[in-house]
Design a protein around this motif. Structure first.
Motif, PDB file in Angstrom:
ATOM      1  N   LEU A  74      19.257  -5.755   6.188  1.00 20.75           N
ATOM      2  CA  LEU A  74      17.845  -5.740   5.763  1.00 20.75           C
ATOM      3  C   LEU A  74      17.031  -6.254   6.994  1.00 20.75           C
ATOM      4  CD1 LEU A  74      16.023  -5.272   3.421  1.00 20.75           C
ATOM      5  CD2 LEU A  74      15.869  -7.640   2.949  1.00 20.75           C
ATOM      6  N   LEU A  75      16.201  -5.301   7.448  1.00 23.44           N
ATOM      7  CA  LEU A  75      15.189  -5.830   8.500  1.00 23.44           C
ATOM      8  C   LEU A  75      13.788  -6.236   7.942  1.00 23.44           C
ATOM      9  CD1 LEU A  75      15.232  -2.522  11.017  1.00 23.44           C
ATOM     10  CD2 LEU A  75      16.268  -4.790  11.339  1.00 23.44           C
ATOM     11  N   ALA A  76      13.408  -5.806   7.035  1.00 23.61           N
ATOM     12  CA  ALA A  76      12.082  -6.151   6.612  1.00 23.61           C
ATOM     13  C   ALA A  76      11.900  -5.586   5.133  1.00 23.61           C
ATOM     14  CB  ALA A  76      10.969  -5.875   7.325  1.00 23.61           C
ATOM     15  N   GLU A  77      10.840  -6.254   4.478  1.00 22.24           N
ATOM     16  CA  GLU A  77      10.442  -5.559   2.909  1.00 22.24           C
ATOM     17  C   GLU A  77       9.112  -5.516   3.057  1.00 22.24           C
ATOM     18  OE1 GLU A  77      11.762  -9.065   0.602  1.00 22.24           O
ATOM     19  OE2 GLU A  77      13.325  -8.000  -0.061  1.00 22.24           O
ATOM     20  N   ALA A  78       8.875  -4.110   3.733  1.00 21.87           N
ATOM     21  CA  ALA A  78       7.552  -3.759   3.656  1.00 21.87           C
ATOM     22  C   ALA A  78       6.509  -3.768   2.819  1.00 21.87           C
ATOM     23  CB  ALA A  78       7.423  -2.658   4.683  1.00 21.87           C
ATOM     24  N   ALA A  79       5.176  -3.808   3.028  1.00 19.97           N
ATOM     25  CA  ALA A  79       4.136  -3.657   1.973  1.00 19.97           C
ATOM     26  C   ALA A  79       3.917  -1.912   1.881  1.00 19.97           C
ATOM     27  CB  ALA A  79       3.007  -4.469   2.260  1.00 19.97           C
ATOM     28  N   THR A  80       3.363  -1.767   0.573  1.00 20.65           N
ATOM     29  CA  THR A  80       2.940  -0.247   0.644  1.00 20.65           C
ATOM     30  C   THR A  80       1.789  -0.250  -0.055  1.00 20.65           C
ATOM     31  OG1 THR A  80       3.853  -0.332  -1.622  1.00 20.65           O
ATOM     32  CG2 THR A  80       5.437   0.530   0.234  1.00 20.65           C
ATOM     33  N   VAL A  81       1.073   1.248   0.047  1.00 23.07           N
ATOM     34  CA  VAL A  81      -0.159   1.297  -0.708  1.00 23.07           C
ATOM     35  C   VAL A  81      -0.207   1.883  -2.102  1.00 23.07           C
ATOM     36  CG1 VAL A  81      -1.139   1.537   1.750  1.00 23.07           C
ATOM     37  CG2 VAL A  81      -0.280   3.722   0.571  1.00 23.07           C
ATOM     38  N   SER A  82      -1.053   1.652  -2.727  1.00 26.09           N
ATOM     39  CA  SER A  82      -1.062   2.236  -3.955  1.00 26.09           C
ATOM     40  C   SER A  82      -1.784   3.439  -3.967  1.00 26.09           C
ATOM     41  CB  SER A  82      -2.172   1.158  -5.126  1.00 26.09           C
ATOM     42  OG  SER A  82      -3.341   1.122  -4.629  1.00 26.09           O
ATOM     43  N   ALA A  83      -1.843   4.231  -5.048  1.00 24.72           N
ATOM     44  CA  ALA A  83      -2.609   5.544  -5.057  1.00 24.72           C
ATOM     45  C   ALA A  83      -3.975   5.290  -4.524  1.00 24.72           C
ATOM     46  CB  ALA A  83      -2.478   6.335  -6.532  1.00 24.72           C
ATOM     47  N   GLY A  84      -4.768   4.340  -5.210  1.00 28.23           N
ATOM     48  CA  GLY A  84      -6.029   4.006  -5.365  1.00 28.23           C
ATOM     49  C   GLY A  84      -6.323   3.884  -3.766  1.00 28.23           C
ATOM     50  N   GLU A  85      -5.540   2.685  -3.163  1.00 29.04           N
ATOM     51  CA  GLU A  85      -5.591   2.534  -1.728  1.00 29.04           C
ATOM     52  C   GLU A  85      -5.780   3.733  -0.758  1.00 29.04           C
ATOM     53  OE1 GLU A  85      -4.048  -2.093  -1.722  1.00 29.04           O
ATOM     54  OE2 GLU A  85      -2.642  -0.507  -1.593  1.00 29.04           O
ATOM     55  N   ALA A  86      -4.726   4.651  -1.236  1.00 31.32           N
ATOM     56  CA  ALA A  86      -4.346   5.707  -0.389  1.00 31.32           C
ATOM     57  C   ALA A  86      -5.787   6.629  -0.274  1.00 31.32           C
ATOM     58  CB  ALA A  86      -3.135   6.656  -0.689  1.00 31.32           C
ATOM     59  N   ARG A  87      -6.280   6.958  -1.459  1.00 30.95           N
ATOM     60  CA  ARG A  87      -7.422   7.704  -1.436  1.00 30.95           C
ATOM     61  C   ARG A  87      -8.720   6.959  -1.017  1.00 30.95           C
ATOM     62  NH1 ARG A  87      -5.244   8.053  -6.978  1.00 30.95           N
ATOM     63  NH2 ARG A  87      -4.280  10.470  -7.049  1.00 30.95           N
ATOM     64  N   GLU A  88      -8.738   5.818  -0.889  1.00 27.31           N
ATOM     65  CA  GLU A  88      -9.784   5.030  -0.416  1.00 27.31           C
ATOM     66  C   GLU A  88      -9.688   5.127   1.119  1.00 27.31           C
ATOM     67  OE1 GLU A  88     -11.362   0.488   0.066  1.00 27.31           O
ATOM     68  OE2 GLU A  88     -10.048   0.999  -1.311  1.00 27.31           O
ATOM     69  N   ARG A  89      -8.200   5.045   1.611  1.00 31.36           N
ATOM     70  CA  ARG A  89      -8.004   4.968   3.151  1.00 31.36           C
ATOM     71  C   ARG A  89      -8.365   6.663   3.438  1.00 31.36           C
ATOM     72  NH1 ARG A  89      -2.808   1.393   4.609  1.00 31.36           N
ATOM     73  NH2 ARG A  89      -3.682  -0.686   3.398  1.00 31.36           N
ATOM     74  N   ILE A  90      -8.197   7.529   3.001  1.00 30.50           N
ATOM     75  CA  ILE A  90      -8.485   8.927   3.328  1.00 30.50           C
ATOM     76  C   ILE A  90      -9.954   9.207   3.318  1.00 30.50           C
ATOM     77  CG2 ILE A  90      -8.291  11.270   2.549  1.00 30.50           C
ATOM     78  CD1 ILE A  90      -5.693  10.750   1.423  1.00 30.50           C
ATOM     79  N   GLY A  91     -10.626   8.491   2.380  1.00 29.93           N
ATOM     80  CA  GLY A  91     -12.143   8.603   2.511  1.00 29.93           C
ATOM     81  C   GLY A  91     -12.593   7.697   3.775  1.00 29.93           C
ATOM     82  N   ARG A  92     -12.131   6.741   4.050  1.00 31.03           N
ATOM     83  CA  ARG A  92     -12.566   6.222   5.355  1.00 31.03           C
ATOM     84  C   ARG A  92     -12.280   7.153   6.464  1.00 31.03           C
ATOM     85  NH1 ARG A  92     -10.744   1.057   3.083  1.00 31.03           N
ATOM     86  NH2 ARG A  92      -8.919   1.012   4.506  1.00 31.03           N
ATOM     87  N   ALA A  93     -11.279   7.631   6.271  1.00 36.77           N
ATOM     88  CA  ALA A  93     -10.865   8.620   7.555  1.00 36.77           C
ATOM     89  C   ALA A  93     -11.830   9.715   7.661  1.00 36.77           C
ATOM     90  CB  ALA A  93      -9.330   8.961   7.262  1.00 36.77           C
ATOM     91  N   HIS A  94     -12.188  10.112   6.585  1.00 38.14           N
ATOM     92  CA  HIS A  94     -13.409  11.369   6.411  1.00 38.14           C
ATOM     93  C   HIS A  94     -14.344  10.861   7.184  1.00 38.14           C
ATOM     94  CE1 HIS A  94     -15.406  14.658   5.377  1.00 38.14           C
ATOM     95  NE2 HIS A  94     -16.268  14.221   4.645  1.00 38.14           N
ATOM     96  N   ASP A  95     -15.042   9.605   6.730  1.00 37.32           N
ATOM     97  CA  ASP A  95     -16.166   9.035   7.206  1.00 37.32           C
ATOM     98  C   ASP A  95     -16.104   8.736   8.862  1.00 37.32           C
ATOM     99  OD1 ASP A  95     -17.392   9.005   4.663  1.00 37.32           O
ATOM    100  OD2 ASP A  95     -16.702   6.692   4.371  1.00 37.32           O
ATOM    101  N   ALA A  96     -15.053   8.337   9.340  1.00 37.19           N
ATOM    102  CA  ALA A  96     -14.879   8.028  10.608  1.00 37.19           C
ATOM    103  C   ALA A  96     -15.102   9.566  11.290  1.00 37.19           C
ATOM    104  CB  ALA A  96     -13.505   7.520  10.908  1.00 37.19           C
TER     105      ALA A  96
END
Length: 514
Positions: A41-63
């Motif tokens: 085991l190298l790591a136990e990585a954090a993941t994004v929720s569906a809501g976080e994913a949509r929010e990040r896509i929105g920030r990318a669009h604004d960028a």
């Protein structure tokens, strides 16, 4: 520099923390990241929720809305700075690629060098996003074509090249004026975290980069589906299996989004009577066994003329019997591990299918390296009675099927007689054989090489293939056009209104005529 004698998890943690990645991103998360080198085991990585994913896509669009107005040569400066960060941290990132994917140190470093090379290419491209001036059929008219930024570019990458494929897309997208949202393979999120950290360092040096220009979505299939379905993402580049690409392509088509698909490759090399067999032997060995057969351009079918088959195949069998298989981090072994148990099972199933239709298998057995949690295999060479059974399919493992031919037309028909169309090659010194292979009646693949294997694509050429490979093109040549939108402009600088195609349209108070 990380102490390479420490446990693999500690090495990975050292690299990530040195890049400023918060400890909670790689500890206690739901995504278990296992090294194929030893199954640890190298790591136990954090993941994004569906809501976080949509929010990040929105920030990318604004960028994107902000970034598109920055002059392209200035955008190229950001990519230049990213290339400098990659140079500065090449050893650490290359090591992390080896830890997470199981590549040899040389191949891990080579993947990072590929990223550096595409950054250099993209910096030059930032001053060469050329349009056209077209001759108008109308007097006192000018017809031009120009290219504008397209929007947010989604990137879905596979485990086998966990960082280079992102850079192929992102470096071009950034200079073209786009934002990038990256969904890496859930098998290789750590290298993605490292690359995102390096981008953020470059952005900090650049100054004024809009937040969200480069966005990372760590997660599973559900996160990828959100990215594919979001109407704010007009272009999605997806690398993976044909099955995955078919699903992605259909979903994008529903909303008329643009796909860049890099999918399966069942690549073949033709060996002619005029071939230099010493050169052929070396090229075939690397093409079929490099990266443990886990390249989309891996050589999977060897089509050999009957007059040279005996001499070449007997030598190849000797190479397969003696090739070194082992831990890529602690030995000079040329063949490292498969990515996981599913890959091993797929290879075993394909070899059983080959035997069932008369194939003679050399090698293919599991090799005990680093215990039961890792999956090392001896590459398999399979002498086949014809192009049947598993030969038609792509098995992502080191299996090389050997076929025999009599005429070059027959060889080319075998080469083209599979659903995939990524890469191909011919070994010949007869110019007629070579030119026939490269002609419109020759290889139907996106890549056709001469006197080398099907792998080892260079940055300067567009990368991609036809048929079930998806038709996408990335990296060099004019692949940048996929990340922009084309606009045709007609300018009337006269005082009359001639219409195209000789149309006449008269109205009260004036007229329009050809």
């Amino acid at each position: 520099m990380t102490d390479t004698t420490r446990p693999l998890a500690a090495q990975a943690r050292d690299i990530l923390l040195s890049l400023g990645i918060a400890a909670d991103r790689i500890a206690g998360g739901p995504l278990r990241v296992v090294s194929p080198v030893d199954g640890s085991l190298l790591a136990e990585a954090a993941t994004v929720s569906a809501g976080e994913a949509r929010e990040r896509i929105g920030r990318a669009h604004d960028a994107f809305l902000e970034w598109r107005s920055i002059p392209a040569p200035r955008r190229g400066e950001l990519v230049r700075l990213l290339g400098e960060e990659l140079r500065r941290h090449k050893d650490a990132l290359g090591r992390l690629v080896s830890l997470e994917v199981g590549k040899s140190p040389s191949e891990g470093l080579g993947e990072v060098q590929e990223m550096i090379d595409i950054c250099d290419f993209a910096v030059g491209l930032s001053r060469q996003l050329y349009g056209l001036v077209i001759q108008s059929e109308r007097a006192e008219h000018k017809l031009t074509e120009q290219w504008h930024p397209v929007g947010v570019v989604g990137v879905i990458s596979a485990f086998n090249f966990p960082v280079a494929v992102w850079c192929w897309n992102a470096a071009l997208a950034f200079v073209c004026g786009d934002a990038v949202v990256w969904k890496p393979s859930e098998k290789t999120p750590l290298t993605a975290l490292a690359v995102q950290a390096l981008f953020e360092r470059a952005a900090s040096t650049f100054g004024g980069v809009p937040a969200g220009l480069s966005t990372l979505l760590v997660g599973g299939r559900d996160v990828g589906e959100i990215l594919v379905d979001d109407p704010r993402v007009p272009v999605v580049s997806a690398t993976g299996s044909t099955r995955m690409g078919r699903e992605v392509g259909e979903r994008l088509a529903r909303r008329f989004a643009r796909p860049i698909l890099e999918l399966g490759g069942n690549n073949a090399s033709i060996v002619t009577p005029s071939a230099d067999l010493d050169l052929t032997l070396r090229a075939v060995a690397f093409g079929a066994m490099g990266t443990a057969g886990q390249r989309c351009t891996t050589l999977r079918r060897l089509i050999v003329h009957e007059s040279v088959r005996g001499a070449l195949v007997s030598r190849l069998i000797g190479v397969y019997e003696t090739i070194s298989v082992g831990d890529p981090l602690t030995s000079d072994a040329l063949v490292g591990p498969l990515i996981d148990e599913a890959a091993f099972t797929g290879m075993a199933r394909a070899l059983d299918a080959a035997r069932a239709v008369g194939g003679k298998v050399h090698g293919g057995e599991r090799v005990n390296v680093n215990g039961p949690g890792s999956f090392y295999v001896r590459p398999a060479l399979v002498e086949m009675p014809g192009q049947v059974g598993p030969v038609i399919e792509e098995t992502f493992a080191p299996i090389l099927y050997v076929l025999t031919y009599r005429t070059l037309d027959e060889a080319i028909a075998l080469q083209n007689g599979v659903p995939q169309g990524l890469s191909s090659s011919i070994f010949a010194t007869d110019i007629r054989e070579i030119e026939r292979f490269l002609s419109a009646r020759g290889s139907d693949c996106g890549i056709a090489n001469v006197n080398m294997g099907p792998s080892g694509a260079e940055i300067g050429g567009a990368f991609g293939g036809e048929k079930e490979t998806g038709g996408g093109r990335e990296s060099g040549s004019d692949a940048w056009k996929a990340y922009m939108r084309r606009q045709t402009n007609a300018i009337n600088y006269g005082r009359t209104l001639p219409l195209a195609q000789g149309v006449k349209f008269n109205v009260d108070g004036g007229s329009a005529q050809a």
